[in-house]
Motif scaffolding. Structure first.
Motif, PDB file in Angstrom:
ATOM      1  N   GLU A 299       0.815  -1.216   0.000  1.00 19.33           N
ATOM      2  CA  GLU A 299       0.000   0.000   0.000  1.00 19.33           C
ATOM      3  C   GLU A 299       0.849   1.267   0.000  1.00 19.33           C
ATOM      4  OE1 GLU A 299      -4.262   0.018   1.690  1.00 19.33           O
ATOM      5  OE2 GLU A 299      -3.067  -1.019   3.219  1.00 19.33           O
ATOM      6  N   GLY A 300       2.085   1.160   0.467  1.00 19.45           N
ATOM      7  CA  GLY A 300       2.954   2.326   0.426  1.00 19.45           C
ATOM      8  C   GLY A 300       3.195   2.834  -0.976  1.00 19.45           C
ATOM      9  N   GLU A 301       2.991   1.959  -1.980  1.00 21.24           N
ATOM     10  CA  GLU A 301       3.180   2.370  -3.373  1.00 21.24           C
ATOM     11  C   GLU A 301       2.136   3.385  -3.813  1.00 21.24           C
ATOM     12  OE1 GLU A 301       5.818   1.587  -5.274  1.00 21.24           O
ATOM     13  OE2 GLU A 301       6.497   0.690  -3.374  1.00 21.24           O
ATOM     14  N   LEU A 302       1.087   3.552  -3.018  1.00 23.19           N
ATOM     15  CA  LEU A 302       0.091   4.577  -3.337  1.00 23.19           C
ATOM     16  C   LEU A 302       0.721   5.969  -3.400  1.00 23.19           C
ATOM     17  CD1 LEU A 302      -2.785   3.372  -0.969  1.00 23.19           C
ATOM     18  CD2 LEU A 302      -2.794   3.255  -3.471  1.00 23.19           C
ATOM     19  N   LEU A 303       1.853   6.146  -2.713  1.00 18.92           N
ATOM     20  CA  LEU A 303       2.509   7.454  -2.663  1.00 18.92           C
ATOM     21  C   LEU A 303       3.594   7.611  -3.725  1.00 18.92           C
ATOM     22  CD1 LEU A 303       2.904   7.791   1.227  1.00 18.92           C
ATOM     23  CD2 LEU A 303       0.967   8.445  -0.229  1.00 18.92           C
ATOM     24  N   SER A 304       3.758   6.615  -4.556  1.00 11.55           N
ATOM     25  CA  SER A 304       4.799   6.658  -5.577  1.00 11.55           C
ATOM     26  C   SER A 304       4.625   7.861  -6.497  1.00 11.55           C
ATOM     27  CB  SER A 304       4.757   5.372  -6.407  1.00 11.55           C
ATOM     28  OG  SER A 304       5.716   5.401  -7.440  1.00 11.55           O
ATOM     29  N   GLY A 305       5.722   8.565  -6.737  1.00 11.68           N
ATOM     30  CA  GLY A 305       5.696   9.700  -7.644  1.00 11.68           C
ATOM     31  C   GLY A 305       5.194  10.993  -7.040  1.00 11.68           C
ATOM     32  N   HIS A 306       4.989  11.026  -5.715  1.00  9.93           N
ATOM     33  CA  HIS A 306       4.494  12.270  -5.108  1.00  9.93           C
ATOM     34  C   HIS A 306       5.515  13.396  -5.314  1.00  9.93           C
ATOM     35  CE1 HIS A 306       7.095  12.804  -1.556  1.00  9.93           C
ATOM     36  NE2 HIS A 306       7.091  11.486  -1.421  1.00  9.93           N
ATOM     37  N   PRO A 307       5.044  14.654  -5.370  1.00  9.11           N
ATOM     38  CA  PRO A 307       5.939  15.761  -5.722  1.00  9.11           C
ATOM     39  C   PRO A 307       6.582  16.489  -4.544  1.00  9.11           C
ATOM     40  CG  PRO A 307       3.695  16.548  -5.704  1.00  9.11           C
ATOM     41  CD  PRO A 307       3.634  15.074  -5.340  1.00  9.11           C
ATOM     42  N   TRP A 308       6.293  16.105  -3.304  1.00 12.17           N
ATOM     43  CA  TRP A 308       6.638  16.927  -2.158  1.00 12.17           C
ATOM     44  C   TRP A 308       8.044  16.647  -1.640  1.00 12.17           C
ATOM     45  CZ3 TRP A 308       1.739  14.153  -1.380  1.00 12.17           C
ATOM     46  CH2 TRP A 308       0.653  14.885  -1.875  1.00 12.17           C
ATOM     47  N   ARG A 309       8.700  17.708  -1.150  1.00  9.12           N
ATOM     48  CA  ARG A 309      10.050  17.579  -0.614  1.00  9.12           C
ATOM     49  C   ARG A 309      10.235  18.255   0.740  1.00  9.12           C
ATOM     50  NH1 ARG A 309       9.432  14.575  -4.014  1.00  9.12           N
ATOM     51  NH2 ARG A 309      10.805  13.947  -5.728  1.00  9.12           N
ATOM     52  N   ARG A 310       9.270  19.094   1.136  1.00 10.58           N
ATOM     53  CA  ARG A 310       9.373  19.795   2.418  1.00 10.58           C
ATOM     54  C   ARG A 310       8.016  19.711   3.119  1.00 10.58           C
ATOM     55  NH1 ARG A 310      14.022  22.357   2.935  1.00 10.58           N
ATOM     56  NH2 ARG A 310      13.318  23.750   4.582  1.00 10.58           N
ATOM     57  N   PHE A 311       7.977  18.883   4.148  1.00 12.98           N
ATOM     58  CA  PHE A 311       6.722  18.540   4.841  1.00 12.98           C
ATOM     59  C   PHE A 311       6.784  19.044   6.272  1.00 12.98           C
ATOM     60  CE2 PHE A 311       4.289  14.616   6.691  1.00 12.98           C
ATOM     61  CZ  PHE A 311       3.143  15.384   6.876  1.00 12.98           C
ATOM     62  N   VAL A 312       5.783  19.824   6.670  1.00 12.65           N
ATOM     63  CA  VAL A 312       5.716  20.340   8.030  1.00 12.65           C
ATOM     64  C   VAL A 312       4.370  19.972   8.640  1.00 12.65           C
ATOM     65  CG1 VAL A 312       4.736  22.619   7.457  1.00 12.65           C
ATOM     66  CG2 VAL A 312       6.187  22.367   9.469  1.00 12.65           C
ATOM     67  N   ALA A 313       4.373  19.711   9.944  1.00 17.80           N
ATOM     68  CA  ALA A 313       3.143  19.379  10.654  1.00 17.80           C
ATOM     69  C   ALA A 313       2.955  20.338  11.818  1.00 17.80           C
ATOM     70  CB  ALA A 313       3.183  17.936  11.153  1.00 17.80           C
ATOM     71  N   LEU A 314       1.739  20.888  11.953  1.00 22.12           N
ATOM     72  CA  LEU A 314       1.410  21.831  13.007  1.00 22.12           C
ATOM     73  C   LEU A 314       0.249  21.283  13.826  1.00 22.12           C
ATOM     74  CD1 LEU A 314       1.789  23.461  10.079  1.00 22.12           C
ATOM     75  CD2 LEU A 314       1.498  25.462  11.540  1.00 22.12           C
ATOM     76  N   GLY A 315       0.257  21.549  15.140  1.00 22.66           N
ATOM     77  CA  GLY A 315      -0.881  21.142  15.938  1.00 22.66           C
ATOM     78  C   GLY A 315      -0.551  20.896  17.388  1.00 22.66           C
ATOM     79  N   ASP A 316      -1.406  20.098  18.029  1.00 23.19           N
ATOM     80  CA  ASP A 316      -1.271  19.819  19.457  1.00 23.19           C
ATOM     81  C   ASP A 316      -0.701  18.427  19.667  1.00 23.19           C
ATOM     82  OD1 ASP A 316      -3.480  18.214  18.824  1.00 23.19           O
ATOM     83  OD2 ASP A 316      -4.924  19.675  19.575  1.00 23.19           O
ATOM     84  N   SER A 317      -1.106  17.745  20.728  1.00 26.44           N
ATOM     85  CA  SER A 317      -0.540  16.444  21.048  1.00 26.44           C
ATOM     86  C   SER A 317      -0.840  15.389  19.987  1.00 26.44           C
ATOM     87  CB  SER A 317      -1.066  15.959  22.405  1.00 26.44           C
ATOM     88  OG  SER A 317      -2.488  15.908  22.407  1.00 26.44           O
ATOM     89  N   VAL A 318      -1.925  15.575  19.229  1.00 27.97           N
ATOM     90  CA  VAL A 318      -2.232  14.654  18.139  1.00 27.97           C
ATOM     91  C   VAL A 318      -1.097  14.632  17.127  1.00 27.97           C
ATOM     92  CG1 VAL A 318      -3.758  14.317  16.153  1.00 27.97           C
ATOM     93  CG2 VAL A 318      -4.735  14.795  18.397  1.00 27.97           C
ATOM     94  N   VAL A 319      -0.523  15.803  16.862  1.00 34.42           N
ATOM     95  CA  VAL A 319       0.585  15.910  15.915  1.00 34.42           C
ATOM     96  C   VAL A 319       1.915  15.557  16.573  1.00 34.42           C
ATOM     97  CG1 VAL A 319       1.892  17.526  14.469  1.00 34.42           C
ATOM     98  CG2 VAL A 319      -0.609  17.569  14.459  1.00 34.42           C
ATOM     99  N   GLU A 320       2.095  16.014  17.811  1.00 34.93           N
ATOM    100  CA  GLU A 320       3.334  15.670  18.511  1.00 34.93           C
ATOM    101  C   GLU A 320       3.503  14.155  18.591  1.00 34.93           C
ATOM    102  OE1 GLU A 320       5.586  16.301  22.818  1.00 34.93           O
ATOM    103  OE2 GLU A 320       3.601  17.170  22.498  1.00 34.93           O
ATOM    104  N   GLY A 321       2.395  13.443  18.792  1.00 32.96           N
ATOM    105  CA  GLY A 321       2.459  11.993  18.730  1.00 32.96           C
ATOM    106  C   GLY A 321       2.367  11.270  20.050  1.00 32.96           C
ATOM    107  N   LEU A 322       1.702  11.862  21.060  1.00 36.63           N
ATOM    108  CA  LEU A 322       1.576  11.181  22.342  1.00 36.63           C
ATOM    109  C   LEU A 322       0.772   9.888  22.189  1.00 36.63           C
ATOM    110  CD1 LEU A 322       0.895  14.017  24.924  1.00 36.63           C
ATOM    111  CD2 LEU A 322       3.053  13.169  24.015  1.00 36.63           C
ATOM    112  N   GLY A 323       1.156   8.876  22.953  1.00 30.46           N
ATOM    113  CA  GLY A 323       0.427   7.613  22.910  1.00 30.46           C
ATOM    114  C   GLY A 323       1.230   6.490  23.515  1.00 30.46           C
TER     115      GLY A 323
END
Length: 247
Positions: free
Chosen positions: A33-57
């Motif tokens: 399923e990772g092949e679904l992202l094949s050929g994507h155009p992005w090179r600079r990815f940023v994530a903003l938010g609270d603990s959901v983004v920080e990754g608590l768990g």
């Protein structure tokens, strides 16, 4: 300090990788399923938010101990080794504070892909102002789009359905989460974001989804969210108008 992920936390050949339960989980990513992202155009990815983004768990035996946003970044990097990822997410951060403390940093990073997931912490405070929260999210998304970023918005899994959540708080929490999900979906429609809608995911009423704090998804929840994120981004990339151009 802001985390700058130059490589995934787990390499495919890492000794002792114990993810057998994840491999068998019907909601997690399947081989290929990772092949679904094949050929994507992005090179600079940023994530903003609270603990959901920080990754608590909490860790869960049989699942990789890695937050869902980091997993998405790793999956993207599999098809673009030079992708740079910055995670600005911070726990206990209301949507207004995400905008005032993280947005300028995100814009300075000059991302071509940005993920925005906030408002969850606002649902936990005494007075939840859904209109104010929606206004803040809309401002964050708009600013990123104005700089040319593809923006991912998220309606997270409705954790209020979990039997792990105390009944005394479930009803109020459910109303607030629904309001946040609906508001985010409206913003996604109005601004044309790449939207990941997990709110009504069938796993929401599972009894093994939340961490001990009763607020955050455990690593099973993160694995499922990452899988749905990869699928949503893959579906976006498969749109006919994007197959031969930028996303």
């Amino acid at each position: 300090m802001t985390r700058n992920e130059s490589e995934p936390r787990h390499k495919p050949d890492e000794p002792g990788r114990a993810d057998m339960a994840e491999r068998l989980d019907p909601y997690c990513l399947k081989e290929g399923e990772g092949e679904l992202l094949s050929g994507h155009p992005w090179r600079r990815f940023v994530a903003l938010g609270d603990s959901v983004v920080e990754g608590l768990g909490d860790a869960v035996p049989g699942y990789l101990d890695e937050p869902w946003v980091d997993r998405l970044a790793g999956a993207l990097r599999q098809h673009a080794g030079d992708l740079v990822f910055r995670n600005l997410g911070r726990r206990n951060t209301r949507a207004a504070l995400v905008r005032s403390t993280q947005l300028d940093k995100a814009l300075a990073f000059e991302p071509d892909l940005a993920l925005v997931a906030c408002g969850g912490y606002d649902t936990l405070v005494a007075r939840f102002d859904e209109h104010r929260v929606a206004s803040e999210i809309r401002a964050i998304v708009g600013a990123l789009q104005d700089r040319g970023s593809t923006v991912i918005t998220v309606s997270m899994i409705d954790s209020s359905r979990s039997p792990q959540l105390p009944p005394a708080v479930r009803e109020r929490f459910a109303r607030r989460l629904r309001a946040l999900s609906d508001a985010t979906s409206v913003i996604a429609r109005d601004l044309g974001t790449l939207h990941i809608d997990l709110f009504d995911h069938p796993v929401g009423d599972a009894d093994n989804l939340l961490s001990a704090d009763g607020r955050h998804a455990n690593r099973r929840g993160h694995a499922i969210a990452a899988a749905e994120a990869v699928r949503a981004v893959g579906a976006h990339l498969a749109r006919p108008e994007l197959r031969n151009g930028a996303a």
